[in-house]
Design an enzyme around this catalytic site. Structure first.
Site, mmCIF file in Angstrom:
data_model
loop_
_atom_site.group_PDB
_atom_site.id
_atom_site.type_symbol
_atom_site.label_atom_id
_atom_site.label_comp_id
_atom_site.label_asym_id
_atom_site.label_seq_id
_atom_site.Cartn_x
_atom_site.Cartn_y
_atom_site.Cartn_z
ATOM 1 N N GLU A 139 27.047 41.143 38.530
ATOM 2 C CA GLU A 139 26.627 41.828 39.766
ATOM 3 C C GLU A 139 26.274 43.279 39.453
ATOM 4 O OE1 GLU A 139 28.967 39.497 43.277
ATOM 5 O OE2 GLU A 139 29.929 41.064 42.376
ATOM 6 N N GLU A 143 32.359 44.096 54.142
ATOM 7 C CA GLU A 143 31.358 44.247 52.983
ATOM 8 C C GLU A 143 30.168 44.197 53.672
ATOM 9 O OE1 GLU A 143 31.445 41.676 49.808
ATOM 10 O OE2 GLU A 143 33.650 41.545 49.486
ATOM 11 N N CYS A 178 40.466 21.195 46.016
ATOM 12 C CA CYS A 178 41.206 20.988 44.842
ATOM 13 C C CYS A 178 41.820 19.866 45.166
ATOM 14 C CB CYS A 178 42.131 22.317 44.971
ATOM 15 S SG CYS A 178 43.401 22.027 43.305
ATOM 16 N N GLU A 236 37.690 36.831 49.976
ATOM 17 C CA GLU A 236 36.897 35.753 50.430
ATOM 18 C C GLU A 236 37.472 34.364 50.178
ATOM 19 O OE1 GLU A 236 32.794 36.121 49.093
ATOM 20 O OE2 GLU A 236 32.430 37.671 51.022
ATOM 21 N N ARG A 292 35.797 32.871 39.879
ATOM 22 C CA ARG A 292 36.883 33.389 40.723
ATOM 23 C C ARG A 292 36.787 32.577 42.004
ATOM 24 N NH1 ARG A 292 33.300 38.311 44.087
ATOM 25 N NH2 ARG A 292 31.606 36.814 44.279
HETATM 26 C C1 GLA Z 1 31.003 38.513 48.243
HETATM 27 C C2 GLA Z 1 32.210 39.165 47.293
HETATM 28 C C3 GLA Z 1 32.027 40.318 46.515
HETATM 29 C C4 GLA Z 1 30.639 40.405 46.056
HETATM 30 C C5 GLA Z 1 29.607 40.330 47.081
HETATM 31 C C6 GLA Z 1 28.031 40.278 46.340
HETATM 32 O O1 GLA Z 1 31.048 38.995 49.386
HETATM 33 O O2 GLA Z 1 33.451 39.523 48.305
HETATM 34 O O3 GLA Z 1 32.857 40.363 45.680
HETATM 35 O O4 GLA Z 1 30.467 39.347 44.875
HETATM 36 O O5 GLA Z 1 29.695 39.152 47.696
HETATM 37 O O6 GLA Z 1 27.188 40.126 47.422
HETATM 38 ZN ZN ZN Z 2 45.571 22.182 43.883
#
Ligand code: GLA
Ligand code: ZN
Length: 699
Positions: A361, A313, A164, A158, A119
């Site tokens: 997770e 978060e 890239c 995030e 991701r």
């Molecule tokens: C990040 C991501 C979440 C998750 C947490 C786990 O902050 O944004 O999707 O993966 O880490 O700590």
């Molecule tokens: Zn690119």
């Protein structure tokens, strides 16, 4: 006069409580959704971040949209007086997209294209990816624009500064460079000092961001990645801004990492939000961890001039990462959650609401465990936070206007990483230095803004720039003007060494005119092994009345006073007797130079003295026990004082006035006991005659 920021959205004048919610993982068992709603009420949650990684569930095939499940969730949230922090799904690509349009996948430096999967790894330049994001985001905005549950947009997830090297990105980088250097290749070659090792670029097409030896080039590559990420963010959120202009847009920052310049990014979002994952109990020193975290909170608040931010978060117990998997001890969850609020967050949100059944997770901390009920400690502690936040409506929109600025600059951090480390070795700890200079204020309960080199300084009495190795354009002039006008500036060893291209200033350190402002010349720096220290003694009768013997560690510079008064000198090594701390009077202000990294007592003594001298406003007019801080939020009339105990034992605080304990509801005065992990939120009616800066600004 009362002054408050607006709530994140006027629909919800409460502090937000909730977290990342992935109902798309439970489409086969919709009864789980009803249970989620019941549990959310019980936990006192009012805001859920929905759809963050739901692209496959929203558009299973190109152009075929399936919003029905999200309709149900949005309706259920509204029916339960909850809100959606609604995500755009660009953080993770569906397989059909990766397959049909390989250009959306990033390319490594060796030219290989990354496989589908993982991701946060889309090409930020790809027109196709942008087009597909705009298409789905337009539909999301059209569909939910009138929905009562829609509160905030959570763009992507995030965004990061990963490389890239695809053709599209490299072409965009070159176009960005042409603009930056006015299409003048000679200017670029000069900025990169490319005659070194015969690296002169003969044409624009020869510029590739892979040569780590050319520091100016690598710095520009970092700048470009931030630029392109913000550009991507603007492109994918354009339909949201157009269709739902009243809904604020944020994206969750990772300021603990150094891959994006968040100071720049903050200007593009409506509200700053960030993901905070301290390693409580891991290092054996929760106070240090609290200081580190507090600094990030203060940074996020200061990014938009004091506007409350969102703790997007955090974890109710343990994250997946970390060397040792220690759970938050009882009380730590409330303490760490209210720590964010104390520093200006108007939300407490988690990753994650419910543990996923499978994948990476599945054991990550969550409000709801696989067991499924409200009977876990984690759930109870979350519910305790929910109950506390429900008492705190009055805090929404309040903030603080500190008199102290600590300068932590994202671009300087890159420059240190690329360039300074070569000289000072492993001791080049920029964040560590910033934390060390921040900590005395945290301990004294003196509010601090953490800003970057582009921010204005005139609102502050004291500005501290640790390890300001690289100077961004205009910063030296702003610091000079600040001191001239009466401000007190502190800078440390190995500052003002290079310009924004990482070209060394000629004419001595500190450069760019700061040698005159600080009245010193730093002749040389060196770093030490862990077992070595260098003695430092305050000079008798110095202007600040400082006394005592201290120690320099890691890095000590040899500095010559050129007009500055010497406040402290080294007591050993070949440079014994030379200045370790100087003070220069310049204009109406003072400029202090700290020539070494020192142990904590030195900074405590220095800043304790300066705080008294400048009459810096404290959250509480009282000395605080070790490990306890006091933080302030106010609307200019009512003051909210947070007392937070991160020590490993109970503590007693002597209050300076009568307050109402917001969580307990009763009046308190005199001695107040805090348990281990104890936290209190106190409300005072304000103190006429002792106006806050917020008032002062208004009048
Ligand atoms: C990040 C991501 C979440 C998750 C947490 C786990 O902050 O944004 O999707 O993966 O880490 O700590
Ligand atoms: Zn690119």
């Amino acid at each position: 006069m009362s002054r408050r920021f607006e709530p994140i959205h006027p629909k919800c004048p409460h502090l937000l409580h909730g977290g990342d919610y992935n109902p798309d993982q439970w489409i086969r068992t919709p009864e789980v959704w009803d249970e989620d709603m019941r549990l959310m009420k019980l936990a006192g949650c009012n805001a859920m971040s929905v759809g963050i990684f739901a692209w496959s569930a929203l558009e299973p095939e190109e152009g075929r949209y399936t919003f029905d499940w999200l309709d149900t969730i949005m309706d259920k949230l509204a029916a339960h007086e909850g809100f959606a922090v609604l995500a755009t799904p660009s953080g993770s690509k569906p397989a059909w997209l990766s397959r049909a349009y390989p250009e959306v996948r990033r390319v490594n430096a060796d030219g290989t294209r990354q496989p589908h999967g993982g991701r946060h790894n889309h090409c930020r330049t790809s027109p196709v990816y942008r087009e597909k994001c705009v298409a789905i985001n337009t539909r999301l905005a059209e569909r939910y624009k009138e929905h009562p549950a829609l509160l905030v947009w959570h763009a992507s997830n995030e965004y990061n500064g990963g490389d890239c090297h695809c053709e599209l990105c490299i072409a965009a980088f070159r176009a960005w460079l042409r603009q930056r250097y006015d299409n003048d290749l000679d200017r670029l070659n000069h900025a990169y000092w490319s005659s070194f090792w015969s690296h002169t670029f003969p044409d624009w097409d020869a510029v590739v961001p892979t040569d780590r030896g050319i520091h100016g080039l690598m710095l520009d590559w970092e700048r470009f990645k931030t630029h392109q990420t913000i550009d991507f963010f603007k492109a994918e959120t354009a339909p949201l801004k157009a269709i739902t202009p009243g809904i604020p847009v944020t994206t969750n920052f990772m300021p603990s990492h150094d891959t994006l310049d968040y100071g720049a990014f903050a200007r593009a979002v409506d509200v700053v939000s960030w993901d905070s994952y301290p390693n409580w109990h891991e290092t054996g020193d929760d106070v240090a961890e609290a200081v580190k975290t507090a600094l990030q909170h203060d940074r996020c608040r200061a990014m938009k001039g004091g506007k409350p931010f969102m703790l997007m978060e955090s974890v109710p117990s343990i994250p997946t990462r970390g060397r040792v998997k220690k759970r938050k001890e009882p009380g730590m969850h409330l303490l760490s959650s209210l720590q964010a609020v104390a520093h200006g967050s108007d939300t407490v949100q988690y990753f994650q609401w419910r543990k996923s059944r499978g994948c990476k997770e599945k054991f990550h901390g969550a409000v709801v465990d696989h067991e499924g009920s409200e009977r876990t400690r984690e759930f109870r502690e979350v519910a305790e936070v929910g109950a506390a936040l429900a008492q705190m409506d009055g805090i929404v929109g309040t903030s603080v206007q500190p008199e102290v600025a600590l300068i932590l600059d994202g671009e300087n951090e890159w420059a240190i990483r690329e360039g300074a480390r070569i000289y000072l070795g492993e001791h080049t700890k920029y964040r560590g230095d910033c934390q060390a200079h921040y900590r005395p204020f945290w301990e004294a309960g003196i509010p601090v803004d953490v800003i970057d080199q582009t921010a204005g300084l005139s609102a502050y009495k004291l500005a501290i720039a640790p390890l300001a190795y690289m100077l961004r354009p205009g910063f030296a002039a702003r610091l000079r003007a600040f001191v001239e006008a009466g401000g007190t500036a502190v800078m440390t060893y190995w500052s003002a060494v290079v310009d924004e291209s990482d070209l060394c200033f000629l004419g001595g350190v500190p450069g760019d005119g700061l040698r005159e402002v600080f009245g010193v010349w730093e002749e040389e720096s060196q770093s030490y092994y862990a077992h070595e220290t260098v003695g430092i003694a305050m000079r008798e009768g110095n202007a600040l009345g400082l006394a005592g013997a201290f120690r320099g560690i890691d890095t000590c510079s040899v500095v010559h006073a050129e007009g500055a008064e010497v406040l402290a000198t080294y007591t050993d090594q070949f440079f014994a007797g030379s200045p370790a701390l100087t003070l220069n009077r310049f204009g109406k202000g003072r400029a202090l130079y700290v020539a070494a990294r020192t142990e904590a007592p030195f900074l405590a003594a220095l800043y304790g003295r300066l705080a008294a001298d400048l009459g810096l406003r404290r959250a509480l007019d009282a000395d605080l026990p070790p490990g306890v801080t006091a933080q302030l939020r106010t609307d200019g009339e009512t003051r909210y004082v947070f007392l937070l105990n991160f020590n490993d034992r109970p503590a007693r605080v002597e209050l300076d006035a009568a307050y109402t304990d917001l969580l307990g509801g009763e009046a308190v005065a005199g001695a107040l006991d805090l348990e281990r992990c104890g936290v209190k939120v106190l409300r005072s009616p304000g103190q006429p005659g002792r106006p806050t800066a917020v008032d002062a600004e208004e009048s």
